[in-house]
Design an enzyme around this catalytic site. Structure first.
Site, PDB file in Angstrom:
ATOM      1  N   LYS A  13       0.821  -1.215   0.000  1.00  0.00           N
ATOM      2  CA  LYS A  13       0.000   0.000   0.000  1.00  0.00           C
ATOM      3  C   LYS A  13       0.853   1.262   0.000  1.00  0.00           C
ATOM      4  O   LYS A  13       0.481   2.237  -0.642  1.00  0.00           O
ATOM      5  CB  LYS A  13      -1.044  -0.007   1.122  1.00  0.00           C
ATOM      6  CG  LYS A  13      -0.510  -0.007   2.522  1.00  0.00           C
ATOM      7  CD  LYS A  13      -1.664  -0.061   3.507  1.00  0.00           C
ATOM      8  CE  LYS A  13      -1.254  -0.451   4.911  1.00  0.00           C
ATOM      9  NZ  LYS A  13       0.084  -0.166   5.392  1.00  0.00           N
ATOM     10  N   ARG A  88      -7.531   2.527  10.547  1.00  0.00           N
ATOM     11  CA  ARG A  88      -7.327   1.111  10.833  1.00  0.00           C
ATOM     12  C   ARG A  88      -8.364   0.579  11.814  1.00  0.00           C
ATOM     13  O   ARG A  88      -8.356  -0.619  12.108  1.00  0.00           O
ATOM     14  CB  ARG A  88      -5.933   0.898  11.420  1.00  0.00           C
ATOM     15  CG  ARG A  88      -4.865   0.539  10.392  1.00  0.00           C
ATOM     16  CD  ARG A  88      -3.536   0.693  11.096  1.00  0.00           C
ATOM     17  NE  ARG A  88      -2.505  -0.191  10.676  1.00  0.00           N
ATOM     18  CZ  ARG A  88      -1.418   0.203  10.003  1.00  0.00           C
ATOM     19  NH1 ARG A  88      -1.306   1.427   9.587  1.00  0.00           N
ATOM     20  NH2 ARG A  88      -0.463  -0.651   9.746  1.00  0.00           N
ATOM     21  N   ARG A 173       1.400  -8.310  13.643  1.00  0.00           N
ATOM     22  CA  ARG A 173       0.859  -7.213  12.827  1.00  0.00           C
ATOM     23  C   ARG A 173      -0.176  -7.738  11.831  1.00  0.00           C
ATOM     24  O   ARG A 173      -1.192  -7.100  11.591  1.00  0.00           O
ATOM     25  CB  ARG A 173       2.004  -6.505  12.082  1.00  0.00           C
ATOM     26  CG  ARG A 173       2.861  -5.664  13.025  1.00  0.00           C
ATOM     27  CD  ARG A 173       4.165  -5.259  12.384  1.00  0.00           C
ATOM     28  NE  ARG A 173       3.997  -4.381  11.253  1.00  0.00           N
ATOM     29  CZ  ARG A 173       4.869  -4.286  10.255  1.00  0.00           C
ATOM     30  NH1 ARG A 173       5.961  -5.026  10.240  1.00  0.00           N
ATOM     31  NH2 ARG A 173       4.652  -3.452   9.272  1.00  0.00           N
TER      32      ARG A 173
END
Ligand code: AMP
Length: 217
Positions: A13, A88, A173
């Site tokens: 990204k 997020r 993560r």
């Protein structure tokens, strides 16, 4: 155009958002980069974020939302933006919507880059960056290997791995991403702005899929 880029760490990204920002002459704000810069200068924000980042956990919403609000106040989101790594969480998504509404704007598209977990781990474990100029490399990809091992092609600075690209932290993560992405994707799908793009293949291939999806080709 106002865009958000969603995707797991290692989904590409950052690379794609950067390329698109150049193409659209839009601001590119990557929250991970902003936080790493804050950690390296030892600022108040950096001190608040560092332990979360090292563990692969998300920084608290109020900290990261405060950072984006500050960027907006400074005018850095005027004239089109690409947010990379934000939102997020749902509270971040709603805070962004509110912030945009205050200036009569909205999110035009949310681009979700999809990559398999095995590929994510492979990409992240090969990732290096220059401690001097921040240029990024990947020893697993033909086109992005440094010419001399451990040395930056551009400025000859030393290359290193990000602290959170360690194998255990990578797994955390990815897990954090998987647990958060569904509600965010649903949020943007319900607003009919979600664009899901396959993130496999070369950066050029992915970029042309994104451009086509956004109607830029
Ligand atoms: P990234 O470079 O996007 O992978 O982000 C690196 C780290 O920064 C993440 O693992 C989080 O600890 C933190 N971070 C970046 N963006 C956010 C965000 N929008 N919300 C919470 N934490 C974030």
């Amino acid at each position: 155009m106002n865009l958000v880029f969603l995707g797991a760490p290692g989904s590409g990204k950052g690379t794609q958002a950067g390329r698109l920002a150049l193409r659209l002459a839009a601001s590119h704000l990557a929250t991970g980069d902003l936080l790493r810069a804050a950690v390296s200068t030892g600022s108040n924000l950096g001190r608040q974020a560092e332990a979360f980042m090292n563990a692969g956990e998300l920084v608290p919403d109020e900290v990261i939302i405060g950072l984006i609000v500050e960027k907006q106040r400074m005018g850095e989101l005027n004239g089109g933006f690409i947010l990379d790594g934000f939102p997020r969480t749902l509270p971040q998504a709603t805070a962004l919507e509110k912030m945009c509404a205050e200036v009569g704007a909205g999110i035009d598209r949310a681009v979700l880059l999809e990559v398999e977990d095995d590929e994510i781990v492979r990409r992240l474990s090969g990732r290096l960056y220059c401690t001097r100029c921040q240029a990024g490399y990947n020893v697993h990809h033909d086109g992005s290997r440094p010419q001399a091992e451990g040395v930056c092609d551009r400025c000859h600075g030393p290359l290193t791995r990000r602290g959170d690209d360690d194998a255990g932290v990578i797994r955390n993560r990815v897990q954090v991403f998987r647990s958060q992405i569904r509600p965010i994707a649903e949020y943007y799908r319900s607003q009919s702005v979600l664009l899901t793009i396959a993130g496999n293949g070369t950066p050029d291939e992915v970029f042309s899929r994104i451009s086509e999806g956004l109607g830029l080709e």
